[in-house]
Design an enzyme around this catalytic site. Structure first.
Site, PDB file in Angstrom:
ATOM      1  CG  ASN A  10      -2.017   0.975   1.165  1.00  0.00           C
ATOM      2  OD1 ASN A  10      -2.194   1.633   0.142  1.00  0.00           O
ATOM      3  ND2 ASN A  10      -2.763   1.104   2.239  1.00  0.00           N
ATOM      4  CE  LYS A  12      -0.329   3.342   4.749  1.00  0.00           C
ATOM      5  NZ  LYS A  12      -0.847   3.144   6.123  1.00  0.00           N
ATOM      6  CG  HIS A  96      -6.532   1.963   5.126  1.00  0.00           C
ATOM      7  ND1 HIS A  96      -6.216   2.922   6.049  1.00  0.00           N
ATOM      8  CD2 HIS A  96      -5.436   1.194   4.995  1.00  0.00           C
ATOM      9  CE1 HIS A  96      -4.969   2.751   6.457  1.00  0.00           C
ATOM     10  NE2 HIS A  96      -4.482   1.702   5.829  1.00  0.00           N
ATOM     11  CD  GLU A  98      -3.961   5.904   7.020  1.00  0.00           C
ATOM     12  OE1 GLU A  98      -2.872   5.781   7.582  1.00  0.00           O
ATOM     13  OE2 GLU A  98      -4.086   5.960   5.777  1.00  0.00           O
ATOM     14  CD  GLU A 166      -6.606  -1.076   8.661  1.00  0.00           C
ATOM     15  OE1 GLU A 166      -7.688  -0.767   8.157  1.00  0.00           O
ATOM     16  OE2 GLU A 166      -5.605  -0.360   8.581  1.00  0.00           O
ATOM     17  N   GLY A 172       1.723   2.562  10.637  1.00  0.00           N
ATOM     18  CA  GLY A 172       2.569   3.733  10.523  1.00  0.00           C
ATOM     19  C   GLY A 172       3.210   4.149  11.832  1.00  0.00           C
ATOM     20  CB  SER A 212       4.722  -1.734  11.882  1.00  0.00           C
ATOM     21  OG  SER A 212       4.217  -0.426  12.082  1.00  0.00           O
TER      22      SER A 212
HETATM   23  C1  LIG Z   1      -4.277  -3.443   6.577  1.00  0.00           C
HETATM   24  C2  LIG Z   1      -3.780  -2.097   6.120  1.00  0.00           C
HETATM   25  C3  LIG Z   1      -2.373  -1.948   6.422  1.00  0.00           C
HETATM   26  S1  LIG Z   1      -1.672  -0.534   5.659  1.00  0.00           S
HETATM   27  O1  LIG Z   1      -1.853  -0.624   4.258  1.00  0.00           O
HETATM   28  O2  LIG Z   1      -2.200   0.659   6.282  1.00  0.00           O
HETATM   29  C4  LIG Z   1      -0.005  -0.597   6.005  1.00  0.00           C
HETATM   30  C5  LIG Z   1       0.215  -0.612   7.436  1.00  0.00           C
HETATM   31  C6  LIG Z   1       1.519   0.077   7.781  1.00  0.00           C
HETATM   32  O3  LIG Z   1       1.572   1.307   7.720  1.00  0.00           O
HETATM   33  O4  LIG Z   1       2.450  -0.635   8.085  1.00  0.00           O
END
Ligand SMILES: CCCS(=O)(=O)CCC(=O)O
Length: 249
Positions: A10, A12, A96, A98, A166, A172, A212
């Site tokens: 992902n 981000k 997600h 967020e 998650e 994060g 993480s």
């Molecule tokens: C299940 C979503 C996980 S995620 O795509 O937000 C990555 C998690 C991170 O930041 O390690």
């Protein structure tokens, strides 16, 4: 038949074309197990979807980080399920944390979006997970079950659904669930599927861990019987993402 290992990245990031092309180059040069062993899907920001789709190695696939469903004829300016189908983007991440926390996406709305995306032929990575407060209150499984129930009430075919657990407190933050913590929730979630959907769906649905994950902790997490893969954040933008793919069991 075992569940094929699944690794999602992902991305981000507030990236540039140059940075995205560099990540693609790292992935395209990676020595990883065959797609018979591990399914790899990467999810760039929307604007880079066509670029990644056109330049990524053919054994890896692309996901959008969300999609909008037509509600009252209006879109939010984000990408719609129909646009993803038109762009031949096969996967989409939905629910997600967020988006749930910052945009107020409710369990029911996430369930509706999962059903809509599936109805358009997309494959879905559906995210569930608890906050630190919910974990400390001992309500982790209550929260994850409610989130999963809201999806189960709207769909009947799970063959194109992957669940990503998650723990919000591990996203994060550098904090990572211990392998035992991840296994406990994954096993309870699989048990919920078995009791509330079917034994077949419980057995075949892949449950990913996200929070993480990195090159150092992926092997021990992957060794857990109910961890079927990962949805990786920051580490998916680095060469160690190849190591995480190699953790496929
Ligand atoms: C299940 C979503 C996980 S995620 O795509 O937000 C990555 C998690 C991170 O930041 O390690």
């Amino acid at each position: 038949m075992g569940r094929k290992f699944f690794v999602g990245g992902n991305w981000k990031c507030n990236g540039t074309i140059e940075e995205v092309k560099k990540i693609i180059s790292i992935l395209n040069g990676g020595d990883v197990p065959s797609s018979d062993v591990v399914e790899v899907v990467v999810s760039p920001p929307y604007v880079f979807l066509p670029l990644v789709k056109s330049e990524l190695r053919p054994d890896f696939h692309v996901a959008a980080q969300n999609c909008w469903v037509k509600k009252g004829g209006a879109y939010t300016g984000e990408i719609s399920a129909e646009m993803l189908v038109n762009l031949d983007i096969p996967w989409v991440i939905i629910g997600h944390s967020e988006r749930r926390a910052l945009l107020g996406e409710t369990n029911e709305f996430v369930g509706d979006k999962v059903a809509y995306a599936l109805s358009k032929g997309l494959k879905v990575i559906a995210c569930v997970g608890e906050t630190l407060e919910q974990r400390e209150a001992g309500s982790t499984m209550e929260v994850v079950a409610a989130q999963t129930k809201a999806i189960a009430e709207k769909i009947s075919d799970w063959s194109n659904v992957v669940i990503a657990y998650e723990p919000v407190w591990a996203i994060g933050t550098g904090k990572v669930a211990t392998p035992a913590q991840a296994q406990e929730v994954h096993a309870d979630l699989r048990g919920w599927l078995s009791s509330n959907v079917s034994a077949e769906v419980a057995e075949s649905t892949r449950i990913l861990y996200g929070g993480s994950v990195n090159g150092a902790n992926c092997k021990e997490l992957a060794a857990q019987p109910d961890v079927d893969g990962f949805l990786v954040g920051g580490a998916s933008l680095k060469p160690e993402f190849i190591d995480i793919i190699k953790a496929a069991t």
